[in-house]
Structure formats: C-alpha cells, structure tokens
Design an enzyme around this catalytic site. Structure first.
Site, PDB file in Angstrom:
ATOM      1  N   GLU A 262     -29.531 -37.899  15.638  1.00  0.00           N
ATOM      2  CA  GLU A 262     -28.204 -38.327  15.149  1.00  0.00           C
ATOM      3  C   GLU A 262     -27.962 -37.772  13.746  1.00  0.00           C
ATOM      4  O   GLU A 262     -26.849 -37.347  13.428  1.00  0.00           O
ATOM      5  CB  GLU A 262     -28.093 -39.851  15.126  1.00  0.00           C
ATOM      6  CG  GLU A 262     -28.069 -40.499  16.505  1.00  0.00           C
ATOM      7  CD  GLU A 262     -26.991 -39.932  17.416  1.00  0.00           C
ATOM      8  OE1 GLU A 262     -25.811 -39.897  17.020  1.00  0.00           O
ATOM      9  OE2 GLU A 262     -27.337 -39.521  18.538  1.00  0.00           O
ATOM     10  N   TRP A 265     -26.655 -34.425  14.146  1.00  0.00           N
ATOM     11  CA  TRP A 265     -25.210 -34.305  14.441  1.00  0.00           C
ATOM     12  C   TRP A 265     -24.414 -34.178  13.149  1.00  0.00           C
ATOM     13  O   TRP A 265     -23.465 -33.416  13.046  1.00  0.00           O
ATOM     14  CB  TRP A 265     -24.705 -35.537  15.202  1.00  0.00           C
ATOM     15  CG  TRP A 265     -24.781 -35.434  16.686  1.00  0.00           C
ATOM     16  CD1 TRP A 265     -25.671 -36.061  17.491  1.00  0.00           C
ATOM     17  CD2 TRP A 265     -23.924 -34.655  17.545  1.00  0.00           C
ATOM     18  NE1 TRP A 265     -25.424 -35.729  18.803  1.00  0.00           N
ATOM     19  CE2 TRP A 265     -24.365 -34.874  18.871  1.00  0.00           C
ATOM     20  CE3 TRP A 265     -22.851 -33.801  17.331  1.00  0.00           C
ATOM     21  CZ2 TRP A 265     -23.751 -34.268  19.965  1.00  0.00           C
ATOM     22  CZ3 TRP A 265     -22.238 -33.191  18.422  1.00  0.00           C
ATOM     23  CH2 TRP A 265     -22.684 -33.426  19.719  1.00  0.00           C
ATOM     24  N   TRP A 369     -13.323 -36.384  16.232  1.00  0.00           N
ATOM     25  CA  TRP A 369     -11.975 -36.426  16.828  1.00  0.00           C
ATOM     26  C   TRP A 369     -11.755 -35.269  17.791  1.00  0.00           C
ATOM     27  O   TRP A 369     -11.218 -35.443  18.887  1.00  0.00           O
ATOM     28  CB  TRP A 369     -10.894 -36.460  15.733  1.00  0.00           C
ATOM     29  CG  TRP A 369     -10.652 -37.887  15.360  1.00  0.00           C
ATOM     30  CD1 TRP A 369     -11.212 -38.563  14.322  1.00  0.00           C
ATOM     31  CD2 TRP A 369      -9.857 -38.838  16.089  1.00  0.00           C
ATOM     32  NE1 TRP A 369     -10.818 -39.876  14.349  1.00  0.00           N
ATOM     33  CE2 TRP A 369      -9.983 -40.068  15.406  1.00  0.00           C
ATOM     34  CE3 TRP A 369      -9.061 -38.783  17.217  1.00  0.00           C
ATOM     35  CZ2 TRP A 369      -9.330 -41.222  15.846  1.00  0.00           C
ATOM     36  CZ3 TRP A 369      -8.409 -39.928  17.663  1.00  0.00           C
ATOM     37  CH2 TRP A 369      -8.558 -41.130  16.980  1.00  0.00           C
TER      38      TRP A 369
HETATM   39  C1  LIG Z   1     -13.800 -40.111  16.314  1.00  0.00           C
HETATM   40  C2  LIG Z   1     -15.046 -40.196  15.473  1.00  0.00           C
HETATM   41  C3  LIG Z   1     -14.951 -40.135  14.099  1.00  0.00           C
HETATM   42  C4  LIG Z   1     -16.104 -40.210  13.298  1.00  0.00           C
HETATM   43  N1  LIG Z   1     -15.969 -40.158  11.935  1.00  0.00           N
HETATM   44  C5  LIG Z   1     -17.080 -40.205  11.150  1.00  0.00           C
HETATM   45  C6  LIG Z   1     -16.968 -40.136   9.737  1.00  0.00           C
HETATM   46  O1  LIG Z   1     -15.881 -39.974   9.168  1.00  0.00           O
HETATM   47  N2  LIG Z   1     -18.121 -40.247   9.003  1.00  0.00           N
HETATM   48  C7  LIG Z   1     -19.344 -40.397   9.589  1.00  0.00           C
HETATM   49  O2  LIG Z   1     -20.344 -40.507   8.874  1.00  0.00           O
HETATM   50  N3  LIG Z   1     -19.465 -40.431  10.922  1.00  0.00           N
HETATM   51  C8  LIG Z   1     -18.390 -40.349  11.723  1.00  0.00           C
HETATM   52  N4  LIG Z   1     -18.528 -40.424  13.081  1.00  0.00           N
HETATM   53  C9  LIG Z   1     -19.883 -40.440  13.675  1.00  0.00           C
HETATM   54  C10 LIG Z   1     -20.496 -41.829  13.909  1.00  0.00           C
HETATM   55  O3  LIG Z   1     -19.586 -42.645  14.571  1.00  0.00           O
HETATM   56  C11 LIG Z   1     -20.961 -42.515  12.631  1.00  0.00           C
HETATM   57  O4  LIG Z   1     -21.752 -41.625  11.865  1.00  0.00           O
HETATM   58  C12 LIG Z   1     -21.796 -43.760  12.922  1.00  0.00           C
HETATM   59  O5  LIG Z   1     -21.057 -44.658  13.708  1.00  0.00           O
HETATM   60  C13 LIG Z   1     -22.209 -44.404  11.620  1.00  0.00           C
HETATM   61  O6  LIG Z   1     -22.890 -45.604  11.837  1.00  0.00           O
HETATM   62  P1  LIG Z   1     -24.445 -45.734  11.553  1.00  0.00           P
HETATM   63  O7  LIG Z   1     -24.753 -45.256  10.184  1.00  0.00           O
HETATM   64  O8  LIG Z   1     -24.853 -47.113  11.915  1.00  0.00           O
HETATM   65  O9  LIG Z   1     -25.013 -44.684  12.587  1.00  0.00           O
HETATM   66  P2  LIG Z   1     -26.480 -44.482  13.170  1.00  0.00           P
HETATM   67  O10 LIG Z   1     -26.375 -44.523  14.643  1.00  0.00           O
HETATM   68  O11 LIG Z   1     -27.429 -45.377  12.518  1.00  0.00           O
HETATM   69  O12 LIG Z   1     -26.793 -42.971  12.806  1.00  0.00           O
HETATM   70  C14 LIG Z   1     -27.429 -42.581  11.581  1.00  0.00           C
HETATM   71  C15 LIG Z   1     -26.620 -41.532  10.891  1.00  0.00           C
HETATM   72  O13 LIG Z   1     -26.525 -40.356  11.692  1.00  0.00           O
HETATM   73  C16 LIG Z   1     -25.250 -39.742  11.494  1.00  0.00           C
HETATM   74  N5  LIG Z   1     -24.535 -39.739  12.777  1.00  0.00           N
HETATM   75  C17 LIG Z   1     -24.746 -40.536  13.841  1.00  0.00           C
HETATM   76  N6  LIG Z   1     -23.931 -40.196  14.854  1.00  0.00           N
HETATM   77  C18 LIG Z   1     -23.182 -39.162  14.408  1.00  0.00           C
HETATM   78  C19 LIG Z   1     -22.151 -38.374  14.990  1.00  0.00           C
HETATM   79  N7  LIG Z   1     -21.740 -38.534  16.251  1.00  0.00           N
HETATM   80  N8  LIG Z   1     -21.583 -37.423  14.240  1.00  0.00           N
HETATM   81  C20 LIG Z   1     -21.985 -37.209  12.965  1.00  0.00           C
HETATM   82  N9  LIG Z   1     -22.958 -37.919  12.364  1.00  0.00           N
HETATM   83  C21 LIG Z   1     -23.550 -38.879  13.081  1.00  0.00           C
HETATM   84  C22 LIG Z   1     -24.522 -40.578  10.483  1.00  0.00           C
HETATM   85  O14 LIG Z   1     -24.729 -40.016   9.205  1.00  0.00           O
HETATM   86  C23 LIG Z   1     -25.197 -41.942  10.608  1.00  0.00           C
HETATM   87  O15 LIG Z   1     -25.098 -42.716   9.437  1.00  0.00           O
HETATM   88  C24 LIG Z   1     -17.370 -40.335  13.906  1.00  0.00           C
HETATM   89  C25 LIG Z   1     -17.453 -40.418  15.301  1.00  0.00           C
HETATM   90  C26 LIG Z   1     -16.318 -40.339  16.071  1.00  0.00           C
HETATM   91  C27 LIG Z   1     -16.432 -40.414  17.570  1.00  0.00           C
END
Ligand SMILES: Cc1cc2nc3c(=O)[nH]c(=O)nc-3n(C[C@H](O)[C@H](O)[C@H](O)COP(=O)(O)OP(=O)(O)OC[C@H]3O[C@@H](n4cnc5c(N)ncnc54)[C@H](O)[C@@H]3O)c2cc1C
Length: 454
Positions: A262, A265, A369
């Site tokens: 993740e 990503w 998006w």
């Molecule tokens: C439409 C859409 C818009 C999004 N906009 C953003 C945004 O503006 N900023 C953002 O940080 N993330 C964004 N994400 C990705 C993701 O939803 C978030 O990073 C995640 O929900 C953050 O929560 P967490 O830290 O608990 O994630 P965890 O699941 O704990 O993941 C750890 C870290 O991995 C990274 N990560 C995880 N999944 C993704 C992913 N699909 N894409 C990119 N990085 C990821 C993030 O830095 C996250 O903090 C978006 C996803 C979608 C579908």
C-alpha cells in the site's frame, strides 16, 4: 556565526528529517523557517479541515523547536521571495530543504534554485524512491502498478536517522516571525462539528506506535477492507504533512507485505504524476477523452451532503465531511458512484475530496479518482463498475459502518440496508436517487460511444 536556513514544507518533524539532518551536519547554526501560502478561501483545493490540522502541526513544530533552544521563523507570501529576504537578514550562507514531489512544489524549487544567490541543497525525504529511481528495463516510466511495485519492493530502502537534538542558537529577536497561523489567515472559519486527529509529530508517532505494536498491523491483510473497524493505520494525514518519516514507517512495518504494498501505491501515483503531469488536466488513458460526463440533476448536491439514498455512499460522505478522512474501500465506492452512477467527471469529485480530506495528496487523489472513473492506471477495463449494494453486503453486512455515520438509520434492520428499498428506510432518509442497474448500462454505453476506435 555561520548560519544556514532550513525550509520546512511537508516534513513538519524533527525525527528522521533528511534535509534538516543535512543542515545540522553542515556545522552551521540552523534557522528553521515555514512559509505560509497566500491561498485564500476561493482557492478550489483549499478547505478548513486540512488547514486547521496544518495550523496545529505548525504550532506543535514551533513548540518542539523551542524545546531544543531554537525558534521557528514563520513568514507569509511567495516562498522564493521570503527565503531570499530571510537569507539576507540572517546572512545565511545556504538554504536546505526536502524536495516536494508535487508539481507546484517542484516549480517553486526550480524558481528558487534559478534565482538564489546562495547555494540551495535539496534532499529526498517524502518518498523511499523518487520517480526516476523506479523505471522499466528500457528506462521508461511504469504505467501499471504491479510491475512497478515488484521493482519498487526489491530496491534497497533508505534507513531512518535519529532525532535532531539541537539546531544551535535561536534566531535573534529582531528577526521577525509571523504569529502562529489560524484559519483566519486563509479567510476560513473552523468547521464546528469537525472531528480531527490530534496534530503534530508526537501525536503522529503515537498513532504509528499504536498501529505497529497492536494486532492491527498483523491483521491488516484481513481487516483493511472492513470500514466499520480500525483495520487500517490512519497514518495518511501524518504522511501528508511529514509528521512521521516514510523510512521509519516502512522499517517498522516489516515484514507485512500487504501494508508495504500500500505504501508502494502512494509512490506509484507520485511517480505517475511526475512522469505524466498532464493527468491533472486530462484522462491518463487518452482512449476515453471523448467520453461524455453529463452529470445527474440534483446528484452532486445529494452526493456532497450524503443524501443519495445509498447508505454506504452517504455514510462515507458523512465520514469525510465530519472527519476529513474516509476509509479506502468507501473512497472507491463513492468515487465510482459519482462517476458511474451519477455520471460526473472525476475532476468534480477530485476537487471536493481535496477540499475536505486532511490527507489530500495531489498524486494519490488524482490517481484514486481516475482509477475509479475508469480513465486511470488500472489494468482492468472501464467496465469494472462496483455495485454499491453488493459492496455493502461484502464489506458492511451488519450495517455497523452505515449506522455509525447515518444515525437516522440506527434502528433499521441490517438486512434492509443491503438491497435497494422500495419504501423510505427512515422518515428523514431519501429513497435512492437513481437505479444502479440502469445507470450502469448507461455508463457502459457512454464509454462505448466515447472510446477511441481500436
Ligand atoms: C478516490 C480516492 C481518492 C484518494 N485520495 C487520497 C488522498 O488524497 N491522499 C491519500 O493519502 N490517499 C488517497 N487515497 C488512497 C487511500 O484511500 C488512502 O491513502 C487511505 O485510505 C488512507 O488511510 P490509511 O492511512 O489508514 O491507509 P492504510 O491502509 O493504513 O495504508 C497506509 C498508507 O499507504 C498509502 N496508501 C494506501 N492505499 C493507497 C492508495 N490506494 N493510493 C495511494 N496511497 C495509498 C497511504 O499513504 C496510507 O496512509 C485515495 C483513494 C481513492 C479511491
């Protein structure tokens, strides 16, 4: 006294901060500076929740610097001009900073480097690997995540460094500092009912520790898609503002491969934006440039206020509006719903998310998006259209997440939240504003008509 400036940007911490450590290693006294943007509330990508969080982070950074005998100098305005002025006032011999992966940040760095009369030293800090470090065998950028991530995971990772203990004597009292910012600086009002995480480095480190030391990291693979439980790390705002270092987080998250992927990503989207900056304006996949996005009357208002009559969508939007964060699974659901059930262009949702997310990252937001809209870097074709009802059955079958964010549905039996209702679920809750199957067919039609002939 030899003096250098350290320009804080999206790295608001003292622990494992590459550029700051390099400034200290220069042997000169380091004057830390933060420059407030002059964006005002009419800026389409500004929002009170993220800036409120930023204000708290700057305050916390300022306190942390005080505690090691330093003083944060805050200036406001054009970063290049302000750095020039401060360098002159303090007779600084160099400017140190960490590189910003965003196009806007990069353009400021280029302007600074081209105009600065003193040396500027920049460092990799926001990512483990910069875009040019992860390339295909023929030296080009990756367009698909899986091969990118294989290469990215295999590369040796930079190691964390210890916290800074001193920056040398604080800036003299005649060196002016702007007061700690509040939302009024951007002409914004705090959102009364906002529930934001505690800002600052210490709180972020506690969140990181809580995630790593609890069962949440080991259970991540199984739990990360369930929005009703704390199955993810919630560290995205901390990474966005650099309250924790990506090197430290990565090192602590070993050996969990799913979590590390993740993090991959995040860097994949940063790399895509670097190689294809035009994605901010147009579809990543040019085949769909002619697809029409007519929108649905009343749809945008319903979506932004969480009143579409699709409980999983509305719960997600209410979570976003109140907390500035939304679960990743639900981000995908609401984004697909806006683009494929309500037929709005992804830019509409991208902007709304940017105004409300505390973790808003230009690259990940655009990537998320475009992926959801079917125009982005997705190995699956555009006819991946998630059904919000099936998604609810799979990821929130007991309606726990829905009921938490939609109190008006608290007493509705869970099984009634899993299929389109024919009668209102509650007095104050609308019937679904569209029929998913009809809209799905329409989207397939739109894409077929607009797709570049092969
Ligand atoms: C439409 C859409 C818009 C999004 N906009 C953003 C945004 O503006 N900023 C953002 O940080 N993330 C964004 N994400 C990705 C993701 O939803 C978030 O990073 C995640 O929900 C953050 O929560 P967490 O830290 O608990 O994630 P965890 O699941 O704990 O993941 C750890 C870290 O991995 C990274 N990560 C995880 N999944 C993704 C992913 N699909 N894409 C990119 N990085 C990821 C993030 O830095 C996250 O903090 C978006 C996803 C979608 C579908």
């Amino acid at each position: 006294m030899r003096t250098v400036l350290f320009w804080f940007r999206r790295d608001l911490r003292l622990t494992d901060n590459t550029g700051l450590a390099a400034a200290v290693a220069s042997g000169a006294r380091v004057i830390p500076v933060y420059i407030l943007s002059t964006w005002k509330k009419h800026h389409g990508w500004t929002g009170p929740k993220r800036l409120q969080f930023l204000c708290g982070c700057i305050e916390s950074l300022s306190r942390n610097l005080d505690s090691i005998g330093s003083r944060l100098i805050i200036r406001a305005g054009d970063a290049v001009e302000e750095l020039h002025k401060l360098a002159q006032e303090t007779q600084a011999e160099a400017i140190y900073f960490n590189r910003d992966p965003d196009p806007f940040g990069k353009s400021v760095e280029t302007r600074l480097a081209n105009t600065s009369p003193i040396p500027c030293h920049s460092y990799k800090d926001a990512v483990l690997h910069e875009a040019h470090e992860v390339l295909t065998g023929s030296g080009g950028p990756y367009r698909v995540y899986t091969p990118y991530s294989k290469n990215w995971l295999a590369l040796e990772k930079p190691q964390p460094q210890p916290a800074i203990k001193t920056l040398g004597p604080a800036a003299e009292t005649h060196i002016h500092s702007h007061p700690l910012p509040t939302l009024a600086w951007w002409d914004l009002q705090p959102q009364a009912d906002a529930q934001l995480p505690t800002p600052g480095e210490r709180a972020a480190r506690e969140r990181m520790k809580a995630f790593i030391q609890s069962q949440r990291l080991t259970a991540y693979k199984e739990q990360r898609d369930i929005p009703s439980i704390a199955g993810t790390s919630f560290l995205s705002p901390d990474l966005r503002f650099g309250l924790i270092s990506i090197r430290e987080l990565y090192a602590h998250s070993l050996p969990d491969l799913t979590y590390r992927k993740e993090l991959g990503w995040r860097e994949f989207y940063i790399a895509l934006l670097h190689h294809y900056p035009e994605v901010l304006e147009r579809d990543f996949n040019p085949d769909y440039a002619r697809v029409q996005w007519p929108g649905t009357e009343g749809g945008l208002e319903a979506w932004t206020t969480g009143k579409t009559g699709f409980p999983i969508v509305d719960a997600g939007m209410r979570q976003l509006i109140q907390t500035g964060w939304m679960h990743n699974r639900v981000r995908m659901i609401v984004a697909m719903f806006l683009t494929k059930d309500l037929h709005f262009h992804w830019k509409v949702g991208e902007q709304f998310f940017h105004q409300h997310l505390i973790d808003a990252e230009i690259a990940s937001n655009n990537g998320g998006w475009q992926w959801s809209a079917g125009t982005g870097a997705d190995a699956a074709p555009y006819f991946r259209i998630q059904n919000p009802w099936s998604q609810t059955k799979r990821y929130d079958p007991e309606g726990k997440y829905i009921k938490h964010w939609l109190p008006e549905l608290a007493h509705v039996p869970a099984e009634k939240l899993l299929d389109p209702p024919t009668l209102r679920l509650a007095k104050d809750y609308p019937l679904p504003i569209v029929d998913h199957t009809t809209q799905r067919d329409y989207t397939l039609e739109r894409f077929k008509l607009g797709k570049k002939p092969s």
